[in-house]
Structures are given as structure tokens and as C-alpha cells.
Design a protein around this motif. Structure first.
Motif, mmCIF file in Angstrom:
data_model
loop_
_atom_site.group_PDB
_atom_site.id
_atom_site.type_symbol
_atom_site.label_atom_id
_atom_site.label_comp_id
_atom_site.label_asym_id
_atom_site.label_seq_id
_atom_site.Cartn_x
_atom_site.Cartn_y
_atom_site.Cartn_z
ATOM 1 N N GLY A 78 0.794 -1.217 0.000
ATOM 2 C CA GLY A 78 0.000 0.000 0.000
ATOM 3 C C GLY A 78 0.826 1.266 0.000
ATOM 4 N N SER A 79 1.991 1.213 0.639
ATOM 5 C CA SER A 79 2.825 2.416 0.720
ATOM 6 C C SER A 79 3.372 2.830 -0.637
ATOM 7 C CB SER A 79 3.979 2.207 1.705
ATOM 8 O OG SER A 79 4.897 1.259 1.189
ATOM 9 N N GLY A 80 3.378 1.920 -1.574
ATOM 10 C CA GLY A 80 3.875 2.246 -2.912
ATOM 11 C C GLY A 80 2.838 2.935 -3.781
ATOM 12 N N ARG A 85 0.273 12.078 1.648
ATOM 13 C CA ARG A 85 -0.794 11.534 2.497
ATOM 14 C C ARG A 85 -1.482 10.334 1.853
ATOM 15 N NH1 ARG A 85 -3.906 16.465 5.465
ATOM 16 N NH2 ARG A 85 -2.785 16.116 7.408
ATOM 17 N N GLY A 86 -1.610 10.379 0.549
ATOM 18 C CA GLY A 86 -2.231 9.257 -0.156
ATOM 19 C C GLY A 86 -1.464 7.970 0.069
ATOM 20 N N ALA A 91 -1.087 2.797 2.750
ATOM 21 C CA ALA A 91 -0.320 1.864 3.579
ATOM 22 C C ALA A 91 -1.182 1.315 4.712
ATOM 23 C CB ALA A 91 0.928 2.542 4.134
ATOM 24 N N VAL A 92 -1.957 2.192 5.360
ATOM 25 C CA VAL A 92 -2.824 1.752 6.458
ATOM 26 C C VAL A 92 -3.902 0.808 5.933
ATOM 27 C CG1 VAL A 92 -4.540 2.518 8.149
ATOM 28 C CG2 VAL A 92 -2.387 3.759 7.906
ATOM 29 N N LEU A 93 -4.556 1.201 4.838
ATOM 30 C CA LEU A 93 -5.586 0.338 4.261
ATOM 31 C C LEU A 93 -5.003 -0.997 3.803
ATOM 32 C CD1 LEU A 93 -7.688 2.929 2.225
ATOM 33 C CD2 LEU A 93 -8.274 1.836 4.404
ATOM 34 N N GLY A 94 -3.816 -0.937 3.211
ATOM 35 C CA GLY A 94 -3.149 -2.163 2.787
ATOM 36 C C GLY A 94 -2.811 -3.060 3.964
#
Length: 157
Positions: A78-80, A85-86, A91-94
Motif C-alpha cells: 500500500g505504501s507504494g 498523504r495518499g 499503507a494503512v488500508l493495505g
């Protein structure tokens, strides 16, 4: 960019390997599998006749390892996505989605087939024992031993 992708790939590989190792650690629950603590412990032995046998599924393990590994992989993936902020939100959702998926993957990967064996003991009582399918194919009418130590019960020939 290539170095960052390489690190993410390595982290994902380590998480997947951790799940595979976990699956290999699943303890056998068949009639012939004993834990270390059962060694050198007296067991009560009863004899009986099998009344019925049916296949069942033994649920898999549910340890934090699957969730943590899934969250790590999901967070890295997700961090990629996006930037600023996106990227943090992704990253959190992932991580959340990966944790749920990792837990489900662990439970599914460690699920095993089992048998429910109903035995009519020689004293007339009935006893049903669920154990992993340890390669013994029990049949109705067959004479068996029932071993008990107060906490564990197993059926064997």
C-alpha cells in the motif's frame, strides 16, 4: 526506485516464508501423534467396537503470525501507491486488508481433514472421538482401543 522495489519484494518474500513455516509447524492430531508431554504418562485403555466413522474438517491455526505477516505485506504494498498523504492512507488500508487476508490464509493453509469415530465400549457406553486423519482407515464393526489420560482421548488399533 529499483532498490525500493527490491526491498519490498524481499519483505514480502520473508512474510510468505513465515506463513509457510507456520503451516509446517501444525501439530498432528491423529491417533498415532503424541505430544512431548504425553511421553511416559500412564493412559487408561478401553476396548470397543466402531459403530460409525465420518469425515470432518479440523479448523486451522489462528495465531497472530498470519495477521502480522499479512499486515506487513499489505502495508508495504500500500505504501507504494500514490504519494504524500495518499501513500500513508494506502499503507494503512493495505495493512488492514493484508492482516485480514493473512489470517484467513493461515487458517485455510493449516486446515486438515479429520474423522469422528463413534465407539461402543465393551461396558456398553458410547464414545465419539474426533481426531486428525492419521492414515488409519477405521471401519464400522472393527475392534479398537480407546486411550485416555484425563485430557486427551484417541482411538487406535
Amino acid at each position: 526506485m529499483l532498490n525500493r522495489t527490491s526491498r519490498k519484494l524481499r519483505a514480502a518474500t520473508v512474510a510468505v516464508l513465515a506463513l509457510l513455516v507456520l503451516g509446517g509447524c501444525a501439530q498432528g492430531l491423529g491417533g498415532g501423534a503424541y505430544s512431548r508431554t504425553e511421553a511416559r504418562r500412564a493412559m487408561m485403555v478401553q476396548f470397543g467396537t466402531i459403530e460409525s466413522v465420518r469425515g470432518v474438517q479440523l479448523e486451522g491455526t489462528k495465531t497472530p503470525i498470519g495477521s502480522v505477516a499479512g499486515a506487513a505485506v499489505g502495508g508495504i504494498a500500500g505504501s507504494g501507491v500514490g504519494g504524500g498523504r495518499g501513500s500513508a492512507v494506502a499503507a494503512v488500508l493495505g495493512a488492514v486488508a493484508g492482516g485480514v487476508a493473512g489470517s484467513a490464509l493461515e487458517e485455510g493453509a493449516t486446515r486438515t481433514p479429520g474423522v469422528e469415530v463413534t465407539v461402543r465400549l465393551d461396558n456398553g457406553q458410547y464414545l465419539a472421538v474426533v481426531q486428525a486423519d492419521g492414515g488409519e482407515s477405521f471401519r464400522a464393526g472393527e475392534r479398537v482401543r480407546v486411550l485416555r489420560d484425563g485430557g486427551t482421548t484417541r482411538v487406535s488399533r
